[in-house]
Every structure is written in structure tokens, then in C-alpha cells.
Design an enzyme around this catalytic site. Structure first.
Site, PDB file in Angstrom:
ATOM      1  N   TYR A 132      10.579   4.844 -47.762  1.00 38.63           N
ATOM      2  CA  TYR A 132      10.999   3.999 -46.639  1.00 38.63           C
ATOM      3  C   TYR A 132      10.994   4.835 -45.356  1.00 38.63           C
ATOM      4  O   TYR A 132      10.463   4.413 -44.323  1.00 38.63           O
ATOM      5  CB  TYR A 132      12.395   3.453 -46.927  1.00 38.63           C
ATOM      6  CG  TYR A 132      12.951   2.489 -45.900  1.00 38.63           C
ATOM      7  CD1 TYR A 132      12.756   1.111 -46.042  1.00 38.63           C
ATOM      8  CD2 TYR A 132      13.694   2.930 -44.814  1.00 38.63           C
ATOM      9  CE1 TYR A 132      13.291   0.213 -45.114  1.00 38.63           C
ATOM     10  CE2 TYR A 132      14.221   2.051 -43.884  1.00 38.63           C
ATOM     11  CZ  TYR A 132      14.025   0.688 -44.036  1.00 38.63           C
ATOM     12  OH  TYR A 132      14.553  -0.201 -43.115  1.00 38.63           O
ATOM     13  N   LYS A 146       8.587   4.077 -42.153  1.00 39.11           N
ATOM     14  CA  LYS A 146       9.172   3.698 -40.853  1.00 39.11           C
ATOM     15  C   LYS A 146       8.787   4.713 -39.773  1.00 39.11           C
ATOM     16  O   LYS A 146       8.563   4.332 -38.616  1.00 39.11           O
ATOM     17  CB  LYS A 146      10.686   3.574 -40.965  1.00 39.11           C
ATOM     18  CG  LYS A 146      11.141   2.384 -41.808  1.00 39.11           C
ATOM     19  CD  LYS A 146      10.720   1.052 -41.204  1.00 39.11           C
ATOM     20  CE  LYS A 146      11.404  -0.126 -41.867  1.00 39.11           C
ATOM     21  NZ  LYS A 146      10.974  -1.430 -41.326  1.00 39.11           N
ATOM     22  N   THR A 188      22.794  -7.299 -43.627  1.00 37.40           N
ATOM     23  CA  THR A 188      21.801  -8.300 -44.048  1.00 37.40           C
ATOM     24  C   THR A 188      21.612  -8.223 -45.567  1.00 37.40           C
ATOM     25  O   THR A 188      22.020  -7.245 -46.207  1.00 37.40           O
ATOM     26  CB  THR A 188      20.422  -8.048 -43.394  1.00 37.40           C
ATOM     27  OG1 THR A 188      19.818  -6.923 -44.051  1.00 37.40           O
ATOM     28  CG2 THR A 188      20.514  -7.794 -41.909  1.00 37.40           C
ATOM     29  N   ASP A 219       7.032 -15.875 -43.902  1.00 36.52           N
ATOM     30  CA  ASP A 219       7.815 -15.192 -44.943  1.00 36.52           C
ATOM     31  C   ASP A 219       7.324 -15.640 -46.314  1.00 36.52           C
ATOM     32  O   ASP A 219       6.609 -16.640 -46.442  1.00 36.52           O
ATOM     33  CB  ASP A 219       9.315 -15.553 -44.773  1.00 36.52           C
ATOM     34  CG  ASP A 219      10.247 -14.472 -45.310  1.00 36.52           C
ATOM     35  OD1 ASP A 219      10.191 -14.215 -46.526  1.00 36.52           O
ATOM     36  OD2 ASP A 219      11.021 -13.903 -44.536  1.00 36.52           O
ATOM     37  N   ASN A 256       8.387  -7.662 -38.693  1.00 38.63           N
ATOM     38  CA  ASN A 256       9.758  -7.367 -39.114  1.00 38.63           C
ATOM     39  C   ASN A 256       9.924  -7.266 -40.638  1.00 38.63           C
ATOM     40  O   ASN A 256      10.810  -6.562 -41.112  1.00 38.63           O
ATOM     41  CB  ASN A 256      10.669  -8.468 -38.546  1.00 38.63           C
ATOM     42  CG  ASN A 256      12.006  -8.548 -39.233  1.00 38.63           C
ATOM     43  OD1 ASN A 256      12.898  -7.746 -38.971  1.00 38.63           O
ATOM     44  ND2 ASN A 256      12.157  -9.511 -40.142  1.00 38.63           N
TER      45      ASN A 256
HETATM   46  N1  LIG Z   1      19.560  -4.163 -42.407  1.00 39.94           N
HETATM   47  C1  LIG Z   1      19.482  -2.894 -42.046  1.00 39.94           C
HETATM   48  O1  LIG Z   1      20.458  -2.124 -42.155  1.00 39.94           O
HETATM   49  C2  LIG Z   1      18.192  -2.366 -41.486  1.00 39.94           C
HETATM   50  C3  LIG Z   1      18.209  -1.071 -40.948  1.00 39.94           C
HETATM   51  C4  LIG Z   1      17.044  -0.553 -40.415  1.00 39.94           C
HETATM   52  C5  LIG Z   1      15.891  -1.311 -40.415  1.00 39.94           C
HETATM   53  N2  LIG Z   1      15.901  -2.566 -40.952  1.00 39.94           N
HETATM   54  C6  LIG Z   1      14.637  -3.305 -40.928  1.00 39.94           C
HETATM   55  O2  LIG Z   1      14.861  -4.592 -40.415  1.00 39.94           O
HETATM   56  C7  LIG Z   1      13.856  -5.470 -40.913  1.00 39.94           C
HETATM   57  C8  LIG Z   1      14.486  -6.740 -41.434  1.00 39.94           C
HETATM   58  O3  LIG Z   1      15.297  -6.402 -42.555  1.00 39.94           O
HETATM   59  P1  LIG Z   1      16.654  -7.160 -42.887  1.00 39.94           P
HETATM   60  O4  LIG Z   1      17.711  -6.171 -42.915  1.00 39.94           O
HETATM   61  O5  LIG Z   1      16.788  -8.361 -42.033  1.00 39.94           O
HETATM   62  O6  LIG Z   1      16.374  -7.564 -44.416  1.00 39.94           O
HETATM   63  P2  LIG Z   1      16.248  -8.976 -45.153  1.00 39.94           P
HETATM   64  O7  LIG Z   1      16.018  -8.630 -46.579  1.00 39.94           O
HETATM   65  O8  LIG Z   1      17.380  -9.856 -44.797  1.00 39.94           O
HETATM   66  O9  LIG Z   1      14.928  -9.597 -44.522  1.00 39.94           O
HETATM   67  C9  LIG Z   1      13.640  -9.132 -44.858  1.00 39.94           C
HETATM   68  C10 LIG Z   1      12.710 -10.330 -44.901  1.00 39.94           C
HETATM   69  O10 LIG Z   1      11.383  -9.842 -45.184  1.00 39.94           O
HETATM   70  C11 LIG Z   1      10.807 -10.741 -46.112  1.00 39.94           C
HETATM   71  N3  LIG Z   1       9.744 -10.083 -46.873  1.00 39.94           N
HETATM   72  C12 LIG Z   1       9.854  -9.086 -47.778  1.00 39.94           C
HETATM   73  N4  LIG Z   1       8.660  -8.814 -48.322  1.00 39.94           N
HETATM   74  C13 LIG Z   1       7.767  -9.663 -47.740  1.00 39.94           C
HETATM   75  C14 LIG Z   1       6.379  -9.892 -47.895  1.00 39.94           C
HETATM   76  N5  LIG Z   1       5.658  -9.199 -48.790  1.00 39.94           N
HETATM   77  N6  LIG Z   1       5.790 -10.831 -47.111  1.00 39.94           N
HETATM   78  C15 LIG Z   1       6.526 -11.562 -46.234  1.00 39.94           C
HETATM   79  N7  LIG Z   1       7.843 -11.414 -46.062  1.00 39.94           N
HETATM   80  C16 LIG Z   1       8.461 -10.468 -46.811  1.00 39.94           C
HETATM   81  C17 LIG Z   1      11.957 -11.161 -47.017  1.00 39.94           C
HETATM   82  O11 LIG Z   1      11.641 -12.342 -47.736  1.00 39.94           O
HETATM   83  C18 LIG Z   1      13.083 -11.320 -46.016  1.00 39.94           C
HETATM   84  O12 LIG Z   1      13.105 -12.646 -45.512  1.00 39.94           O
HETATM   85  C19 LIG Z   1      13.084  -4.668 -41.949  1.00 39.94           C
HETATM   86  O13 LIG Z   1      11.916  -4.141 -41.354  1.00 39.94           O
HETATM   87  C20 LIG Z   1      14.038  -3.555 -42.300  1.00 39.94           C
HETATM   88  O14 LIG Z   1      13.384  -2.412 -42.800  1.00 39.94           O
HETATM   89  C21 LIG Z   1      17.017  -3.104 -41.491  1.00 39.94           C
END
Ligand SMILES: NC(=O)c1ccc[n+]([C@@H]2O[C@H](COP(=O)([O-])OP(=O)(O)OC[C@H]3O[C@@H](n4cnc5c(N)ncnc54)[C@H](O)[C@@H]3O)[C@@H](O)[C@H]2O)c1
Length: 267
Positions: A148, A152, A183, A33, A82
């Protein structure tokens, strides 16, 4: 020998929940990360976890991070792609090339790079499981900003395409498509105000899906870990929606009055 997993975006939200379950299940976990402090704190909390400062925009970071995995652990069983951001909001007319490229690099190209470098190692091992965290926004319109959604959708198609290539090397590639999950991606904060902010987000998401609540990160992580494990040994090239029924159809209480009369239980 202990199984090894590499989780991008592992310092927060779904990634952190995935690292927790993988660690409890007996994996050595590499938390990759850009959030150094959160990643290091999580690594200390977990049994046998290592934080790696990895920016998924840089191919060299994947090369360096995975080289460390191989030096220290000599195998890579699981790759979880992720990390992502929401990216640019707003109408298509105002989207700039720079905004699009940033979203594409972090949301989509990162999955391509992570898969490429994990696959090289896994092909030599003749085994491995790659799980890409996509979104229901990649399945249907209306759930996210345009870039986005496009990125995706590309992650899902890429997952299917690469799964077909890697199956004969005993490598499975799948995607999980979360719905609305509580999150920091929705709040932009993890500070003391987090509880209050996420409470409001949760309240606004009750009618978003058939199960009348937002999902928790652990509920996505369980699906990721299942796809990562041998328990899903005959599953590849799939995009599994874990979304409280959001993509199952239009929920009954949101139907026009006429269609409400078709409801099998309630009118
Ligand atoms: N939370 C939701 O409702 C939801 C819904 C659909 C999909 N998602 C997907 O789930 C995954 C995780 O998201 P989340 O909700 O846990 O969000 P989050 O913001 O809690 O976690 C995302 C993580 O990615 C890291 N990150 C961002 N840019 C980065 C980079 N350039 N290099 C390395 N790390 C990086 C961030 O530091 C963070 O720790 C993502 O792919 C997101 O698109 C989330």
C-alpha cells in the site's frame, strides 16, 4: 451547462462523501464502483447522480464509463481517482507476486488508467481537474502495509509527473493524502455492526495525530472538491496532506521525557 465529475470508489467512505459535496455544489456526479447496491442507493439519494459499474482493474471499464459520460453529458470537468483497498498485510518475506500485483492494480494502476482516459477527453476540451486520492502512507513509512505504501508513493510521483505534462492543456492534477479517516476500509463492514466497530477504531486512533481524533470522510472530501474546483486554479502537481497533523512531526505527548521540556506550552 452543468459540470460533470467521475468518482471511482464513489459508493463508500471518502468517495461517497466527495460525491455528496460535488452533487450539492451543482455537479452531475458519476459514481463509479464495483459495489452496485451501495452505488445505486447513493445515486438515488443525490440530485443528478448516476451509478456506473466500474472495476478499476479493467481499462475497458474506464473506456465504457467515460464514453457514457460523454454521450450523456458531453463534458468531463473532474476526475477523482479514489478507489483502493488496503491490500496485503504482513512481512515482506511472505509477500507473493499475486498479492503484490493485485494491490498494484487496484491502488496504483487504476490511477494511471483513470488519468489516461480522463486526460484524453480533457485535452480535447482544453480544461479539467484530476484529483488522485493517495495517502500519508505514500509520504512516510510506518503508516500502512508495504505494498500500500509503495503504491501510494507511486500515485504521488505520478501525480507530479502528469501535472507537468498536462498544465499546458489547462488541466490540473493534484493528490490528497488522507491520514486516518473513519471509513469501511478500516472495518471491512458497513452492516449493523459498523457503528460499534468504527467506535473502537476511533478510540485507538486518538493519539495517531496531533488533532486528537480520527478524521471524517467529509473532511477529506472538502479538500478533494476544492482541488477539483476553480477555487484552486493555480494549484497543480501537489500532494496535500489532510491528516490532523500526523505528518507535521512527532506529537509532543509521544516524545521522550527530555524533549517534552521543549514543548512551547506544556511540560
Ligand atoms: N480511510 C483512511 O484512513 C484512508 C487513509 C488514507 C488514504 N485513504 C484512501 O482513500 C480512498 C478511499 O478509501 P476509503 O477510506 O473511503 O475506503 P472505502 O473502503 O470506504 O472506499 C473504497 C471504495 O473503493 C471501491 N473499490 C475497491 N476496489 C475497487 C475496484 N476494483 N473497482 C472499483 N471500485 C473499487 C470500494 O467498493 C469502495 O466503495 C482510497 O484511495 C484509500 O486508499 C483512506
Amino acid at each position: 451547462m452543468k459540470k460533470t465529475a467521475f468518482v471511482t470508489g464513489g459508493a463508500s467512505g471518502i468517495g461517497a462523501a466527495t460525491c455528496r459535496i460535488l452533487s450539492k455544489t451543482g455537479y452531475r456526479v458519476y459514481i463509479a464502483d464495483i459495489q452496485r447496491e451501495a452505488g445505486q442507493i447513493l445515486a438515488q439519494e443525490l440530485d443528478d447522480a448516476i451509478f456506473l459499474e466500474v472495476n478499476v482493474r479493467n481499462e475497458s471499464d474506464f473506456e465504457r464509463g467515460l464514453a457514457q459520460v460523454m454521450t450523456e453529458s458531453n463534458q468531463l470537468d473532474v476526475m477523482v481517482n479514489n478507489a483502493a483497498i488496503v491490500g496485503t498485510l504482513g512481512p515482506i518475506s511472505s509477500l507473493t507476486v499475486e498479492q503484490y500485483d493485485l494491490s498494484q492494480e487496484i491502488i496504483q494502476r487504476s490511477v494511471v488508467l483513470g488519468t489516461k482516459h480522463a486526460a484524453k477527453i480533457m485535452q480535447a476540451q482544453k480544461m479539467g481537474s484530476i484529483v488522485n486520492v493517495a495517502s500519508i502512507a505514500g509520504l512516510l513509512g510506518g503508516y500502512s502495509p508495504h505494498t500500500y505504501a509503495a503504491c501510494k508513493a507511486a500515485v504521488i510521483q505520478f501525480t507530479q509527473s502528469v501535472a507537468l505534462e498536462l498544465a499546458e492543456d489547462n488541466i490540473r492534477v493534484n493528490a490528497v493524502c488522507p491520514g486516518a479517516i473513519a471509513t469501511p476500509i478500516h472495518t471491512g463492514t458497513t452492516g449493523p455492526e459498523w457503528q460499534q466497530t468504527i467506535k473502537k477504531v476511533k478510540e485507538s486512533c486518538i493519539d495517531f495525530q496531533a488533532i486528537p481524533r480520527m478524521g471524517e470522510p467529509s473532511e477529506i472530501a472538502e479538500a478533494v472538491v476544492w482541488l477539483a474546483s476553480e477555487k484552486s486554479s493555480y494549484v497543480t502537481g501537489q500532494a496535500l496532506a489532510v491528516d490532523g497533523g500526523a505528518t507535521a512531526g512527532k506529537i509532543w505527548r509521544d516524545q521522550p521525557e527530555f524533549f517534552k521540556s521543549f514543548h512551547p506550552v506544556r511540560s
